[in-house]
Scaffold this motif. Structure first.
Motif, short mmCIF file in Angstrom:
data_model
loop_
_atom_site.label_atom_id
_atom_site.label_comp_id
_atom_site.label_asym_id
_atom_site.label_seq_id
_atom_site.Cartn_x
_atom_site.Cartn_y
_atom_site.Cartn_z
N PRO A 135 130.77 22.07 75.03
CA PRO A 135 130.32 23.05 76.01
C PRO A 135 128.94 22.74 76.59
CG PRO A 135 131.36 24.15 74.17
CD PRO A 135 131.25 22.72 73.78
N LEU A 136 128.01 22.27 75.75
CA LEU A 136 126.69 21.94 76.29
C LEU A 136 126.73 20.71 77.19
CD1 LEU A 136 123.86 22.51 73.66
CD2 LEU A 136 124.17 23.59 75.88
N ALA A 137 127.61 19.77 76.87
CA ALA A 137 127.74 18.57 77.69
C ALA A 137 128.26 18.89 79.08
CB ALA A 137 128.67 17.56 77.01
N ALA A 138 128.88 20.07 79.24
CA ALA A 138 129.41 20.47 80.55
C ALA A 138 128.28 20.84 81.53
CB ALA A 138 130.37 21.65 80.39
N GLY A 139 127.06 20.96 81.04
CA GLY A 139 125.91 21.19 81.92
C GLY A 139 125.76 22.60 82.45
N PRO A 140 125.72 23.61 81.58
CA PRO A 140 125.51 24.98 82.06
C PRO A 140 124.12 25.15 82.65
CG PRO A 140 125.29 24.90 79.68
CD PRO A 140 125.77 23.55 80.11
N ARG A 141 123.97 26.12 83.55
CA ARG A 141 122.65 26.45 84.10
C ARG A 141 121.80 27.20 83.08
NH1 ARG A 141 123.53 29.87 89.33
NH2 ARG A 141 121.25 29.81 89.31
N LEU A 142 122.45 27.93 82.20
CA LEU A 142 121.74 28.80 81.27
C LEU A 142 122.47 28.85 79.94
CD1 LEU A 142 119.56 31.09 80.81
CD2 LEU A 142 121.31 32.69 81.61
N LEU A 143 121.71 28.77 78.86
CA LEU A 143 122.23 28.97 77.51
C LEU A 143 121.60 30.25 76.96
CD1 LEU A 143 123.64 28.08 74.82
CD2 LEU A 143 121.49 26.89 74.28
N HIS A 144 122.45 31.21 76.61
CA HIS A 144 121.94 32.46 76.04
C HIS A 144 122.23 32.51 74.54
CE1 HIS A 144 120.65 36.54 75.58
NE2 HIS A 144 121.83 36.91 75.10
N LEU A 145 121.19 32.80 73.76
CA LEU A 145 121.30 32.92 72.31
C LEU A 145 120.73 34.26 71.87
CD1 LEU A 145 119.81 29.41 71.39
CD2 LEU A 145 122.24 30.03 71.36
N THR A 146 121.16 34.70 70.70
CA THR A 146 120.54 35.87 70.10
C THR A 146 120.09 35.54 68.68
OG1 THR A 146 122.41 36.91 68.91
CG2 THR A 146 122.31 37.24 71.30
N GLY A 147 119.26 36.41 68.14
CA GLY A 147 118.80 36.24 66.77
C GLY A 147 119.85 36.59 65.74
N ILE A 148 121.02 37.04 66.18
CA ILE A 148 122.08 37.36 65.23
C ILE A 148 122.74 36.09 64.71
CG2 ILE A 148 124.30 38.53 64.96
CD1 ILE A 148 123.35 40.51 67.11
N THR A 149 123.04 35.15 65.59
CA THR A 149 123.76 33.94 65.19
C THR A 149 123.07 33.20 64.04
OG1 THR A 149 124.72 33.70 67.37
CG2 THR A 149 124.70 31.75 65.98
N PRO A 150 121.78 32.87 64.13
CA PRO A 150 121.16 32.13 63.02
C PRO A 150 121.05 32.93 61.73
CG PRO A 150 119.52 32.69 64.68
CD PRO A 150 120.85 33.02 65.27
N ALA A 151 121.28 34.25 61.80
CA ALA A 151 121.25 35.07 60.58
C ALA A 151 122.53 34.94 59.78
CB ALA A 151 121.00 36.53 60.94
N LEU A 152 123.59 34.40 60.37
CA LEU A 152 124.90 34.43 59.73
C LEU A 152 125.06 33.40 58.63
CD1 LEU A 152 127.17 34.98 62.86
CD2 LEU A 152 126.23 36.69 61.30
N SER A 153 124.42 32.23 58.76
CA SER A 153 124.56 31.17 57.76
C SER A 153 123.60 30.04 58.09
CB SER A 153 126.00 30.62 57.74
OG SER A 153 126.28 29.92 58.95
N ASP A 154 123.42 29.14 57.14
CA ASP A 154 122.58 27.97 57.41
C ASP A 154 123.19 27.11 58.51
OD1 ASP A 154 120.78 28.72 55.46
OD2 ASP A 154 121.62 27.42 53.91
N ALA A 155 124.53 26.97 58.50
CA ALA A 155 125.18 26.16 59.53
C ALA A 155 125.00 26.77 60.91
CB ALA A 155 126.68 26.03 59.21
N ALA A 156 125.13 28.09 61.01
CA ALA A 156 124.94 28.75 62.31
C ALA A 156 123.49 28.64 62.77
CB ALA A 156 125.37 30.21 62.20
N HIS A 157 122.55 28.74 61.82
CA HIS A 157 121.14 28.55 62.13
C HIS A 157 120.89 27.16 62.71
CE1 HIS A 157 116.84 27.92 60.30
NE2 HIS A 157 116.83 27.89 61.62
#
Length: 305
Positions: A110-132
């Protein structure tokens, strides 16, 4: 994830209704309803609940081609109980869920597709070391490729402590061009105990272009190197505040993608926030583009015929 809502106390076994939930999916749907091309990337369970999530996202025009079906892990669940008219309590069952297994490999395509914007939240990295690790990698790669990054702090005390959140989110915020937080979340991307002015100054010094502070019924403030801009909230009768912050974020990012001036981005942000609190559900009441003027141009109790 799947959101299960009860109109009364869970302990007495009230009926539950099933909904699509999740901060990132709320933002994705908000943007898609305003006509933007949006992709949601993550993992869902390879069962009926995972299909439920994907069907709702697809129905709202969100691209799910980058989503991985995980046959070994269950769907994440969120239970919401309307304890009183003014108090809603939330319980999460996300440990070991499909979403918690998000990995760097899930994000490469998905990132290689070249989006204009990447949106993240602080929830994802809280889920696990892998998600972080995945969230941090995505932010770093996005910046390296010229993709703008937005970060909504979205602190969830039931997922991790403030100390753990600060250790992760402070460095992550350094990749963002836009950081979004409520007033009590700002010190999670700055020094412990930092007041608003200190936290904002530190973020701007690190290269963040815009810091948005959500103020609920008081609207929002936007800080840039040129100063601070305030937008009052759009007055509505609030019936459900869940998802209001995500709606605000979707409105602001929509304005940014449309090239609007800062004051107009903020106005769209508080307008979407008003739509969110004026209806039930995380995202169900969010407007289409041709509905943006409905709230601002209509008196309370108006019926449009």
């Amino acid at each position: 994830m799947v959101s299960l809502r009860s109109s009364g106390p869970l302990a007495v076994g009230g009926p539950l209704t099933m909904h699509l939930g999740g901060a990132e999916s709320n933002v994705a749907i908000g943007l898609a309803r305003l006509g933007h091309r949006v992709a949601w990337v993550g993992r869902v369970s390879d069962d009926e609940l995972g299909e439920f999530v994907l069907r709702h996202l697809r129905a709202e025009g969100v691209d799910t081609s980058g989503v991985r079906r995980d046959p070994d892990r269950p769907a994440g669940l969120m239970f919401l109980e309307r304890r009183t008219e003014d108090v809603t309590r939330v319980q999460y069952h996300r440990a070991g869920s499909a979403g918690s297994a998000l990995s760097v490999d899930d994000l490469r395509g998905p990132l290689a597709a070249g989006p204009r914007l990447l949106h993240l939240t602080g929830i994802t990295p809280a889920l696990s070391d892998a998600a972080h690790q995945a969230a941090t990698w995505a932010a770093r790669e996005a910046v390296a490729s010229g993709t703008a990054v937005s970060l909504d702090v979205n602190y969830r005390a039931r997922l991790w402590s403030r100390e753990d959140a600060r250790a992760t989110l402070t460095p992550l915020a350094g990749y963002a061009s836009v950081v979004i937080a409520s007033a009590d979340e700002l010190d999670l991307v700055a020094e412990p105990g930092a007041d608003e002015a200190t936290a904002v100054a530190a973020l701007l010094d690190r290269g963040v272009r815009t810091v948005l502070v959500k103020l609920g019924a008081d609207g929002a403030r936007a800080y840039t190197r040129d100063g601070v801009t305030h937008a009052p909230a759009v007055p509505v009768t609030a019936v459900d505040t869940v998802g209001a912050g995500d709606a605000f974020t979707a409105g602001y990012l929509s304005g940014q993608l449309d090239g609007l001036a800062l004051v107009d981005r903020l106005h769209r942000a508080v307008t979407l926030g008003a739509f969110a609190v004026a209806g039930h559900g995380d995202w169900e009441g969010l407007p289409r583009r041709d509905e943006l003027s409905l709230i601002n141009g209509s008196a309370a109790g108006t019926t449009l015929r």
